[in-house]
Design a protein around this motif. Structure first.
Motif, PDB file in Angstrom:
ATOM      1  N   ALA A 190      -4.572  -1.616  -1.003  1.00  0.00           N
ATOM      2  CA  ALA A 190      -3.422  -2.523  -1.029  1.00  0.00           C
ATOM      3  C   ALA A 190      -3.487  -3.546   0.095  1.00  0.00           C
ATOM      4  O   ALA A 190      -3.037  -4.686  -0.065  1.00  0.00           O
ATOM      5  CB  ALA A 190      -2.127  -1.717  -0.939  1.00  0.00           C
ATOM      6  N   ASP A 219      -2.719  -7.040  -1.818  1.00  0.00           N
ATOM      7  CA  ASP A 219      -1.325  -7.486  -1.835  1.00  0.00           C
ATOM      8  C   ASP A 219      -1.099  -8.474  -0.692  1.00  0.00           C
ATOM      9  O   ASP A 219      -1.331  -8.144   0.471  1.00  0.00           O
ATOM     10  CB  ASP A 219      -0.385  -6.295  -1.683  1.00  0.00           C
ATOM     11  CG  ASP A 219       1.073  -6.707  -1.762  1.00  0.00           C
ATOM     12  OD1 ASP A 219       1.689  -6.904  -0.695  1.00  0.00           O
ATOM     13  OD2 ASP A 219       1.589  -6.839  -2.882  1.00  0.00           O
ATOM     14  N   LEU A 231       3.710   1.066   1.756  1.00  0.00           N
ATOM     15  CA  LEU A 231       3.328   1.310   0.363  1.00  0.00           C
ATOM     16  C   LEU A 231       4.185   2.418  -0.232  1.00  0.00           C
ATOM     17  O   LEU A 231       4.628   2.327  -1.389  1.00  0.00           O
ATOM     18  CB  LEU A 231       1.846   1.689   0.299  1.00  0.00           C
ATOM     19  CG  LEU A 231       1.273   1.975  -1.092  1.00  0.00           C
ATOM     20  CD1 LEU A 231       1.374   0.743  -1.980  1.00  0.00           C
ATOM     21  CD2 LEU A 231      -0.180   2.451  -0.995  1.00  0.00           C
TER      22      LEU A 231
END
Length: 358
Positions: free
Chosen positions: A308, A312, A339
């Motif tokens: 991530a 992201d 997260l």
């Protein structure tokens, strides 16, 4: 003259039972309010205990507790079925004196559980549904297969190094991911003796067998995405960057009900993403993350956090800022918490994840 008969009735009284569970026998301590009634051994059968309590304490409210261990939740379900209000307790949550640690035996353990249960010092752990428990077993079995495959691959490469067999340079990259070309090359190797050939071939066969098992298990998990009672939650979880199918199924099987955690801190504590603390007076020390954790879940969360932090935008920015003042391995724990917060929000609000939201 007719004698007056009296019937014993414990209605309105609580009967507390501490059970030290073992494979072949249980050590049981029964308490009535502040009185230690009896400690005895019995066969590992909840019906025997239930019949004993009903016979000796008719009409009472029966409470029991035992430490989480090898028997899982099967004993709990049987005790509840027999009308006993049971809880399963984390062993580290049971108050223990230094003397009890150094003079440990089954009688002391069952007595300790009974006393703590009666005084209200014990809090039961969450008991999952039978379906989720079996799904959890499949997910953990898959992880075991992955570990065994990795070990066998390491054994093969170690065997090659020990026997002076060099992996061709064009296959160095392929050997890292154990490609089909690398497997075919391994099968062409001829050792100087039949013994060496057998070791190499048997280890290769074991690896191939385990990989087929892993493929079978993974395919069965993929079916959860289509027309299943878990498919809606899995779809929501997989909308989060870094969360794939295996991670989503792991989250679902390990947590089941996300709403049982009222705060994010409670969820982080359960997963094991909180620091160790040691404070006394004016001194306060904070260490690394606590060793107490849900190990399968924590490793998956941290692994997903690494992904991530590269996919992201909001987490990429946050990770880079954190790395300016701490090590990447420390920063990733904070990313894992963020997260986990996103995961909790998505499930609790039943909405897909939207990127670029800090």
């Amino acid at each position: 003259m007719q004698r007056e008969s009296k019937t014993i009735n414990f209605q309105g009284q609580n009967i507390y039972t501490g059970i030290d569970v073992h494979l072949k026998s249980w050590k049981v301590t029964v308490m009535i309010e502040n009185v230690i009634y009896k400690t005895f051994s019995q066969d590992p059968d909840s019906r025997i205990l239930a019949n004993y309590l009903r016979k000796n304490f008719p009409g009472g409210q029966y409470y029991s507790a035992y430490e989480a261990g090898f028997c899982g939740y099967s004993v709990h379900r049987e005790l509840v079925k027999q009308g006993i209000r049971n809880i399963v307790v984390n062993p580290s949550d049971i108050p223990t004196t230094d003397k009890e640690k150094k003079q440990k035996d089954d009688k002391r353990d069952s007595l300790k559980i009974a006393k703590s249960l009666k005084s209200g010092e014990l809090e039961g752990i969450y008991v999952p549904s039978k379906g989720i428990e079996e799904l959890r077993g499949l997910v953990r079995y898959r992880k075991t297969l992955v570990k065994e495959i990795s070990r066998n691959k390491t054994r093969i490469k170690s065997f090659l190094h020990c026997n002076g067999i060099v992996i061709p340079s064009e296959l160095n990259f392929a050997s890292r991911y154990w490609s089909g070309k690398f497997t075919l090359w391994l099968k062409t190797i001829e050792m100087t003796t039949p013994y060496g050939d057998m070791v190499l071939q048997e280890t290769l066969d074991t690896t191939d067998f385990l990989r087929k098992k892993l493929l079978k298990v993974t395919r069965s998990l993929r079916l959860l995405n289509t027309g299943n009672e878990y498919s809606a939650q899995l779809k929501l979880l997989q909308s989060i960057p870094g969360v794939g199918l295996i991670m989503a199924v792991t989250l679902l099987s390990e947590l089941e009900d996300f709403r049982r955690f009222r705060k994010l801190d409670q969820l982080c504590s359960y997963v094991g993403l909180v620091p160790r603390t040691n404070s006394s007076g004016e001194k306060e020390k904070t260490g690394g993350i606590t060793p107490r954790s849900n190990k399968p879940l924590r490793s998956c969360i941290v692994e997903s956090a690494w992904i991530a932090s590269r996919t992201d935008p909001a987490l990429i920015l946050c990770f880079n800022q954190l790395c300016q003042r701490m090590k990447p391995t420390e920063a990733i724990i904070r990313i894992a918490k963020k997260l986990l917060n996103r995961i909790r929000y998505v499930i609790n609000n039943e909405t897909e994840y939207v990127q670029a939201v800090v």
